[in-house]
Design a protein around this motif. Structure first.
Motif, PDB file in Angstrom:
ATOM      1  N   MET A   1       0.971  -1.179   0.066  1.00  0.00           N
ATOM      2  CA  MET A   1       0.012   0.015  -0.164  1.00  0.00           C
ATOM      3  C   MET A   1       0.736   1.256  -0.190  1.00  0.00           C
ATOM      4  N   ASN A   2       0.509   2.275  -0.854  1.00  0.00           N
ATOM      5  CA  ASN A   2       1.242   3.315  -1.066  1.00  0.00           C
ATOM      6  C   ASN A   2       1.052   4.686  -0.408  1.00  0.00           C
ATOM      7  N   GLU A   3      -0.054   4.616   0.663  1.00  0.00           N
ATOM      8  CA  GLU A   3      -0.591   5.778   1.315  1.00  0.00           C
ATOM      9  C   GLU A   3       0.462   5.996   2.444  1.00  0.00           C
ATOM     10  N   ALA A   4       0.269   7.344   2.708  1.00  0.00           N
ATOM     11  CA  ALA A   4       0.963   8.004   4.002  1.00  0.00           C
ATOM     12  C   ALA A   4       0.473   7.465   5.254  1.00  0.00           C
ATOM     13  N   PRO A   5       1.209   7.021   6.142  1.00  0.00           N
ATOM     14  CA  PRO A   5       0.521   6.566   7.382  1.00  0.00           C
ATOM     15  C   PRO A   5      -0.441   7.936   8.076  1.00  0.00           C
ATOM     16  N   VAL A   6      -1.369   7.482   8.974  1.00  0.00           N
ATOM     17  CA  VAL A   6      -1.991   8.503   9.595  1.00  0.00           C
ATOM     18  C   VAL A   6      -1.285   8.823  11.013  1.00  0.00           C
ATOM     19  N   SER A   7      -1.049  10.157  11.457  1.00  0.00           N
ATOM     20  CA  SER A   7      -0.423  10.060  12.706  1.00  0.00           C
ATOM     21  C   SER A   7      -1.543  10.359  13.660  1.00  0.00           C
ATOM     22  N   VAL A   8      -1.484   9.859  14.816  1.00  0.00           N
ATOM     23  CA  VAL A   8      -2.456  10.259  16.051  1.00  0.00           C
ATOM     24  C   VAL A   8      -1.656  10.890  16.993  1.00  0.00           C
ATOM     25  N   GLU A   9      -1.874  11.792  17.405  1.00  0.00           N
ATOM     26  CA  GLU A   9      -1.079  12.557  18.584  1.00  0.00           C
ATOM     27  C   GLU A   9      -1.975  12.022  19.920  1.00  0.00           C
ATOM     28  N   PRO A  10      -1.044  11.972  20.917  1.00  0.00           N
ATOM     29  CA  PRO A  10      -1.743  11.720  22.445  1.00  0.00           C
ATOM     30  C   PRO A  10      -2.720  12.779  22.611  1.00  0.00           C
ATOM     31  N   ALA A  11      -3.367  12.612  23.664  1.00  0.00           N
ATOM     32  CA  ALA A  11      -4.327  13.617  23.893  1.00  0.00           C
ATOM     33  C   ALA A  11      -3.704  14.336  24.853  1.00  0.00           C
ATOM     34  N   ALA A  12      -3.923  15.764  24.854  1.00  0.00           N
ATOM     35  CA  ALA A  12      -3.342  16.638  25.554  1.00  0.00           C
ATOM     36  C   ALA A  12      -4.058  16.993  26.874  1.00  0.00           C
ATOM     37  N   GLY A  13      -5.674  16.589  26.871  1.00  0.00           N
ATOM     38  CA  GLY A  13      -6.426  16.889  27.901  1.00  0.00           C
ATOM     39  C   GLY A  13      -7.397  15.873  27.804  1.00  0.00           C
ATOM     40  N   PRO A  14      -8.739  16.077  28.450  1.00  0.00           N
ATOM     41  CA  PRO A  14      -9.698  15.111  28.573  1.00  0.00           C
ATOM     42  C   PRO A  14     -10.443  15.410  27.130  1.00  0.00           C
ATOM     43  N   LEU A  15     -11.181  14.330  26.947  1.00  0.00           N
ATOM     44  CA  LEU A  15     -11.930  14.062  25.745  1.00  0.00           C
ATOM     45  C   LEU A  15     -13.380  14.380  26.275  1.00  0.00           C
ATOM     46  N   GLY A  16     -14.173  15.206  25.222  1.00  0.00           N
ATOM     47  CA  GLY A  16     -15.483  15.397  25.819  1.00  0.00           C
ATOM     48  C   GLY A  16     -16.494  15.622  24.469  1.00  0.00           C
ATOM     49  N   GLY A  17     -17.787  15.172  24.793  1.00  0.00           N
ATOM     50  CA  GLY A  17     -18.455  15.671  23.663  1.00  0.00           C
ATOM     51  C   GLY A  17     -19.595  14.324  23.327  1.00  0.00           C
ATOM     52  N   VAL A  18     -20.523  14.865  22.443  1.00  0.00           N
ATOM     53  CA  VAL A  18     -21.616  13.816  22.216  1.00  0.00           C
ATOM     54  C   VAL A  18     -21.241  13.291  20.788  1.00  0.00           C
ATOM     55  N   VAL A  19     -21.193  11.937  20.325  1.00  0.00           N
ATOM     56  CA  VAL A  19     -20.953  11.604  19.101  1.00  0.00           C
ATOM     57  C   VAL A  19     -22.304  10.333  18.705  1.00  0.00           C
ATOM     58  N   THR A  20     -22.281  10.580  17.399  1.00  0.00           N
ATOM     59  CA  THR A  20     -23.283   9.773  16.784  1.00  0.00           C
ATOM     60  C   THR A  20     -22.554   8.797  15.777  1.00  0.00           C
ATOM     61  N   VAL A  21     -22.665   7.460  16.036  1.00  0.00           N
ATOM     62  CA  VAL A  21     -21.459   6.597  15.116  1.00  0.00           C
ATOM     63  C   VAL A  21     -22.480   6.186  13.893  1.00  0.00           C
ATOM     64  N   PRO A  22     -21.929   5.892  12.902  1.00  0.00           N
ATOM     65  CA  PRO A  22     -22.549   5.438  11.593  1.00  0.00           C
ATOM     66  C   PRO A  22     -23.559   4.364  11.774  1.00  0.00           C
ATOM     67  N   GLY A  23     -24.551   4.017  11.009  1.00  0.00           N
ATOM     68  CA  GLY A  23     -25.451   2.756  11.192  1.00  0.00           C
ATOM     69  C   GLY A  23     -24.759   1.318  11.302  1.00  0.00           C
ATOM     70  N   ASP A  24     -25.469   0.516  11.882  1.00  0.00           N
ATOM     71  CA  ASP A  24     -24.977  -0.650  12.049  1.00  0.00           C
ATOM     72  C   ASP A  24     -24.713  -1.420  10.694  1.00  0.00           C
ATOM     73  N   LYS A  25     -23.362  -1.996  10.531  1.00  0.00           N
ATOM     74  CA  LYS A  25     -23.020  -2.397   9.151  1.00  0.00           C
ATOM     75  C   LYS A  25     -23.791  -4.055   9.175  1.00  0.00           C
ATOM     76  N   SER A  26     -23.887  -4.594  10.042  1.00  0.00           N
ATOM     77  CA  SER A  26     -24.774  -6.016  10.005  1.00  0.00           C
ATOM     78  C   SER A  26     -25.972  -5.764   9.825  1.00  0.00           C
ATOM     79  N   ILE A  27     -26.787  -4.831  10.610  1.00  0.00           N
ATOM     80  CA  ILE A  27     -28.218  -4.544  10.183  1.00  0.00           C
ATOM     81  C   ILE A  27     -28.303  -3.913   8.882  1.00  0.00           C
ATOM     82  N   ALA A  28     -27.476  -3.300   8.333  1.00  0.00           N
ATOM     83  CA  ALA A  28     -27.522  -2.532   7.069  1.00  0.00           C
ATOM     84  C   ALA A  28     -27.489  -3.567   5.866  1.00  0.00           C
ATOM     85  N   HIS A  29     -26.637  -4.446   5.916  1.00  0.00           N
ATOM     86  CA  HIS A  29     -26.144  -5.503   5.048  1.00  0.00           C
ATOM     87  C   HIS A  29     -27.530  -6.075   4.862  1.00  0.00           C
TER      88      HIS A  29
END
Ligand code: S3P
Length: 429
Positions: A1-29
């Motif tokens: 694979m010729n793609e550049a790696p994705v770099s993920v930084e350490p968290a500098a502080g707490p995480l916070g928020g409300v997320v909505t994840v994508p629909g369930d893959k198994s149910i969708a199929h």
């Protein structure tokens, strides 16, 4: 694979928020496939944008099903009943094991020949597990030494009582789909209960189907009635945010509209056993599936033991649970999970390698692993083996290290969760 790696930084502080994840893959199929085989018209919303579900939609179109709209804005599926059309060429299932295995059961009983192909990863995954039990019903599924490409010479099948060696929802569902088109009672007994979305959806569609513990019986032939489906959020995607919120000190993360089907939420039980500060609020039903929100608050985690019986309900979450184990205290153990070696990659080898690179002490077992808690250091390059769940697990692990983590093959997240990295970044304060 010729793609550049994705770099993920350490968290500098707490995480916070409300997320909505994508629909369930198994149910969708299943919403797309079962409504394609139904009488009537179905509106399907909340589909995940990943490539896997796209493979199923393209496959059903190739089999003559008229599907309008888009995954993003909702699909309208015009069911063809049990009669699909012969495709003009091979059907490409991409990276999606669910597409290939469920289609094999569905096509085994159709009166034409069809070839299924997949990408390099899918072409290495075991296919005899569907071909062999289908052969007991009189099906002709030719594999390439146990793998894709598969050539399915469809024909009338006979009902059979199957006793499966592996608890696999894909195999079970393939047999249900073949049984639904076959005269008489097709029964499937599994060593443990696997995810039951096919059963729930077909019952809602009026197909005579009986569930007794880990055994399922379908009485065919039966044409499902089309039903509208609002796909709820994928618990397997939610698991990454749940673990992230638990291991980054001071965090509080809410994940909305998550499917809480008990055959999928084993990871919540495991996290609670580790001492997670985790609230589950059931808020109703969507398409026959319980739905609710998860709230996690960072806290000190202990360890866990997971053995055979609990594996099917945690199977896709085991890599990220192993990350949680490395961040907890004590020694965690996963046994009876040899199936992990037959996923999009060998997820035992991949998880062990990733955690070691990030500073954890891990023993690889034939059927699982032992993870020593104590924290992660980060500052490494991780090859996720082109496997979306390893890439997302590595990104979560990167949050608690001291140095950034470079993830190779991270574009694989697109199969189940396009936008994953952006959503994770959005939780940083
Ligand atoms: C799935 C079943 C599981 C799971 C996969 C999706 C399904 O696989 O790991 O991600 O949608 O039926 P197995 O049936 O092989 O266990």
């Amino acid at each position: 694979m010729n793609e550049a790696p994705v770099s993920v930084e350490p968290a500098a502080g707490p995480l916070g928020g409300v997320v909505t994840v994508p629909g369930d893959k198994s149910i969708a199929h299943r919403a797309v496939m079962l409504n394609s085989m139904a009488s009537g018209v179905a509106h399907i919303n909340g589909l995940p944008g990943g490539l896997d579900v796209g493979s199923t939609v393209a496959a059903m179109k190739a089999l003559g099903v008229s599907i309008e709209g888009s995954v993003a804005d909702g699909l309208v599926v015009n069911g063809r009943g049990l009669a699909l059309a012969e495709p003009t060429g091979p059907i490409d299932c991409g990276n999606s094991g669910t597409t290939m295995r469920l289609l094999t059961g569905l096509l085994a009983a159709q009166p034409f020949t069809c070839t299924l192909v997949g990408d390099a990863s899918l072409s290495q995954r075991p296919m005899r597990r569907v071909a062999d039990p289908l052969a007991e019903m009189g099906a002709e599924v030719e594999t390439s030494d146990g793998h894709a490409p598969l050539t399915i010479r469809g024909r009338g099948l006979r009902a059979h009582r199957h006793v499966l060696e592996v608890a696999s929802a894909q195999v079970k569902s393939a047999l249900i789909l073949a049984g639904m088109q076959t005269d008489g009672e097709t029964a499937i007994e599994q060593p443990a209960r696997s995810r039951d979305h096919t059963e729930r959806m077909l019952c809602a569609m009026g197909v005579p189907l009986d569930v007794d513990g880990s055994a399922v019986t379908v009485n065919g032939p039966a044409t499902p009635r089309a039903i509208d489906v609002n796909v709820c959020g994928d618990p397997s995607s939610a698991a990454f945010f749940a673990v992230a919120g638990l291991i980054v000190p001071g965090s509080e993360v809410v994940i909305d509209n998550v499917c809480l089907n008990p055959t999928r939420t084993g990871f919540l039980d495991v996290l609670l056993r580790m001492g997670a500060d985790l609230d589950v609020k059931e808020q109703g039903q969507s398409g026959g599936e319980p739905v609710g929100s998860l709230t996690v608050r960072a806290c000190a985690l202990g360890s866990f033991e997971i053995e055979g019986g609990e594996v099917p309900a945690t199977i896709d979450e085991l890599p990220v649970l192993a990350v949680a184990a490395a961040c907890g205290s004590g020694r965690s153990r996963i046994r009876g999970a040899r199936e992990l070696r037959a996923k999009e990659s060998d997820r035992i080898a991949g998880t062990v390698d990733m955690l070691r690179r990030l500073g954890a002490t891990v023993d690889e077992l034939d059927d699982g692993m032992e993870v020593q808690g104590g924290g992660l250091v980060g500052g490494a390059i991780v090859d996720c083996l082109g496997d979306h769940r390893l890439a997302m697990s590595a990104a979560v692990a990167a949050l608690v290290g001291r140095e950034p983590v470079a993830i190779e093959g991270a574009s694989s997240v697109a199969v189940s969760f396009p936008g994953f990295f952006e959503m994770l970044e959005g939780l940083r304060a």
